[in-house]
Design an enzyme around this catalytic site. Structure first.
Site, PDB file in Angstrom:
ATOM      1  CB  CYS A   1      -0.985   0.129   1.354  1.00  0.00           C
ATOM      2  SG  CYS A   1      -0.028   0.165   2.651  1.00  0.00           S
TER       3      CYS A   1
ATOM      4  CB  CYS B   1       3.816  -0.326   2.956  1.00  0.00           C
ATOM      5  SG  CYS B   1       2.248  -1.055   3.663  1.00  0.00           S
TER       6      CYS B   1
ATOM      7  CG  ASP C   1      12.878  36.022 -24.270  1.00  0.00           C
ATOM      8  OD1 ASP C   1      13.398  37.455 -24.153  1.00  0.00           O
ATOM      9  OD2 ASP C   1      13.577  35.409 -24.915  1.00  0.00           O
TER      10      ASP C   1
ATOM     11  CG  ASP D   1      14.391  31.542 -26.971  1.00  0.00           C
ATOM     12  OD1 ASP D   1      15.396  31.576 -25.776  1.00  0.00           O
ATOM     13  OD2 ASP D   1      14.917  32.059 -27.734  1.00  0.00           O
TER      14      ASP D   1
ATOM     15  CG  ASP E   1      15.989  33.349 -22.097  1.00  0.00           C
ATOM     16  OD1 ASP E   1      16.577  34.430 -21.769  1.00  0.00           O
ATOM     17  OD2 ASP E   1      15.226  33.112 -22.860  1.00  0.00           O
TER      18      ASP E   1
END
Length: 699
Positions: free
Chosen positions: A12, A15, A405, A591, A595
């Site tokens: 489970c 667990c 941008d 893009d 950046d």
């Protein structure tokens, strides 16, 4: 060193949480996380000292049946019936036959009754009891197997034999259907995200051989048949076809491809037989980068998941303590209130306490929340949005300020000739194209596209590119200047300066100014729609760019953006984001080319079409696979839908458990209802989590 392991046979989600906490105790390991939905274990092994078998030994202290494998190991999944399933079936048949005979044929002796009850219970609950004792030997007392064993054995002691057997039976049946639902959910999501091609048909000495995509190298030649996935990035050298790139870019419309066209790995070849020249090995191809992006970065939990993890840690012990008080202390006080004996009150409140124990496991919460985020990430990937983790998916709908941008994000980054000012427009375009014919600058390429005529290279000589100004060249034995105003000023050419805010290219021929060309950066198709959507939903929108102020304001005005930061260097952009972050949760969309610092600074860094840039992928929290901003709308919508389902599941699970706990304490609930509040609600929550994949739009 980040490592990913496959983990199997966890009973489970609770667990899984306990195993995760146990592994965290190992010195030298950081960022330990188990994804129960994906069946993966993530660790940051700084000393590179841990392996799958070592982790398996630790995990088996919590859950004896757990298996852990290296990521590369081939795992044979087992979904057949086990000995436990047959044992439960035998116990069910035994108690069913007994009840029918006892009702309609003849009455058994009381000692035979008890023997049959015990045998039926042992067959049905054998696995639960064995696991309970194994886990107790490892100090795991607050384990759902132990609690279920105590609850049902307690029912035996107060004479509720049939109820004890029935509760254990329905618990086992509920667990079976819950496992079935979870496995089907996993397989469904995996099928949505399964991009990896399994085979490649390689030409070797004019013969075709089936090889693994990992074995291909650059300049190999492969054949791709209809219905197969492109194994690696390459170029078509013969044939034509239609490709379905929806799993890669999110673009649902099939794309026609012919000779010299590039093809991306993971795209589905719909109807044509094509021969492809390999341009990238598998590990540099698009599909591998997508898989690595998802696999290596998905262990960062959302805040809701972190809350549920902390909640589960305390929920079970608190409920067990309350159950103990309800069983032993409350009867004592009730003897004074009812003026009765303790032996009279104790069986009543013991049964109510046993109901508490059945409801004490928080599986519905611990299971459904991560599964919901897993489904959300799967849905986003099919839309062409790669999201690193549940935490990042959650952020999309929480962002208050989106900062874009300009070039390559809102605009195509490709200049187009907008206007030509001259007495002879065709002549000036021809001159400019000849001057720019030896340059690969974006401005040069846009002028050449607009001209579309033949270039007479024999008439050109003395080509000189003046950095930041333009081109000098001799054309038909006369001097030709093509560039900005500074070029003409340096050459002492008299001209009328344009007041246009866009990029202006001046042309002078034979020492005379003859006109100028206006270039514009073209907006992407969905830029305006995306900005409008954000503004309509009360989000703040800004644009930051390195372009000059006049161009930036023109683009912003066309898109409806009022907050603009122009002439910004990469460091300036980062400072802008740091300032905006102090007021609002801020996302930066770029893009990805230059950046990376800005992407890492923002609360949510989103790069567009940047899977080819390793730096951008590393710095980003999400990658939009194609170049259209409209996918940002889908990402926000999927994020909001996922959060909505998560909250609904939390309310459903916690609310049901709370109500049944109160009813149980007051004597209005039985163990059957308690089983529903545990296993039944878990099953409902799993099914609801999977609805994320089928919901097209958030209402």
């Amino acid at each position: 060193m980040k490592k990913t392991f496959e983990i199997r046979d966890i009973d489970c989600a609770n667990c899984a949480l306990k195993i995760e906490n146990e592994i965290k105790k190992i010195d030298g390991l950081k960022d330990v996380s188990i994804d129960f939905a994906k069946q993966k274990l993530y660790v940051d092994d700084q000393e590179n000292k841990i392996d799958a078998k070592s982790l398996e030994r630790i995990a088996r202290k919590i859950e004896s049946s757990v298996s852990i494998y290296d990521k590369e190991e081939i795992i044979i999944e087992k979904h057949k019936w086990t000995l436990n399933h047959y044992s439960v079936l035998l116990g069910f048949l035994m108690i069913s036959i007994y009840l029918m005979m006892d009702t309609w044929v003849f009455m058994f002796e009381s000692h035979i009754d008890l023997t049959l009850f015990i045998l039926s219970y042992a067959f049905i609950g054998g696995k639960v009891i064995i696991k309970a004792f194994k886990n107790m030997s490892h100090g795991q007392v607050f384990d759902e197997h132990f609690l279920m064993m105590i609850a049902t054995i307690g029912a035996f002691f107060i004479g509720e034999y049939i109820e004890a057997i029935a509760v254990m039976l329905f618990y086992q049946v509920g667990e079976y259907f819950q496992d079935l639902a979870v496995n089907r959910s996993r397989n469904h999501i995996k099928s949505l995200m399964d991009l990896k091609p399994t085979i490649a048909h390689q030409y070797k000495d004019e013969n075709l051989e089936d090889v693994s995509p990992e074995d291909l190298v650059v300049d190999d030649i492969i054949l791709v048949k209809p219905g197969e996935k492109i194994p690696v990035d390459g170029v078509i050298i013969s044939g034509q076809t239609t490709l379905d790139e929806s799993s890669i870019t999110g673009e649902s419309t099939p794309i026609q491809k012919t000779e010299k066209d590039e093809v991306l790995s993971g795209a589905l070849n719909i109807n044509g037989l094509i021969t492809v020249l390999v341009k990238k090995p598998y590990r540099d191809s698009t599909v591998y980068k997508i898989i690595e992006f998802v696999e290596q970065n998905s262990n960062k939990k959302a805040k809701t998941e972190q809350f549920i993890t902390r909640f589960a840690k305390y929920y079970t012990p608190i409920i067990v303590v309350i159950a103990g008080l309800l069983a032993f202390l409350v009867p004592y006080f009730m003897t004074f209130f009812n003026q009765s004996l303790y032996t009279t009150e104790f069986p009543i409140y013991l049964e109510r306490a046993l109901i508490f124990l059945v409801i004490s496991c928080p599986c519905a919460l611990v299971l459904s929340v991560p599964l919901s985020y897993y489904a959300g990430i799967g849905k986003a990937s099919r839309q062409g949005i790669l999201v690193k983790s549940g935490s990042d998916l959650e952020q999309f709908s929480k962002i208050e300020h989106f900062v874009f941008d300009k070039t390559g994000t809102l605009t195509k980054g490709d200049f187009v000739v907008a206007k030509v000012f001259a007495e002879n427009k065709d002549h000036i375009l021809k001159l400019a194209a000849h001057a720019e014919s030896n340059s690969n600058h974006p401005i040069a390429l846009s002028i050449l596209r607009a001209y579309q005529g033949e270039i007479d290279s024999k008439s050109l000589s003395d080509f000189e590119e003046v950095f930041g100004k333009g081109i000098k060249v001799i054309y038909d034995d006369k001097r030709l200047l093509v560039g900005n105003d500074r070029l003409l000023l340096d050459e002492n050419i008299l001209f009328d300066k344009s007041l246009d805010t866009h990029t202006v290219i001046y042309v002078a021929y034979d020492n005379k100014y003859i006109g100028y060309i206006i270039l514009e950066d073209e907006l992407k198709i969905s830029s305006k729609e995306t900005i409008s959507y954000l503004l309509k939903n009360n989000k703040k929108v800004s644009m930051v760019t390195g372009d000059k102020i006049s161009i930036a304001h023109d683009i912003a005005q066309r898109l409806g953006i009022t907050n603009v930061y122009a002439e910004q260097l990469p460091d300036d952009k980062r400072n802008v984001i740091e300032t905006l972050k102090k007021k609002d949760k801020t996302a930066f969309i770029g893009d990805g080319v230059n950046d990376a610092p800005v992407l890492m600074t923002s609360d949510l860094g989103i790069s567009m079409g940047a899977l080819g840039s390793d730096l951008a992928v590393e710095a980003s929290d999400a990658v939009i696979m194609n170049d259209e901003p409209e996918l940002l709308i889908h990402a926000i919508d999927t994020s909001a839908l996922t959060r909505k389902v998560v909250i609904q599941n939390i309310i459903l699970a916690a609310g049901t458990k709370f109500i049944v706990l109160i009813l149980g304490a007051l004597g209005f609930a039985n163990m059957w209802l308690a089983i529903f509040a545990d296993v039944g609600i878990s099953l409902i929550a799993v099914i609801h989590a999977m609805s994320i994949l089928k919901t097209k739009k958030l209402s």
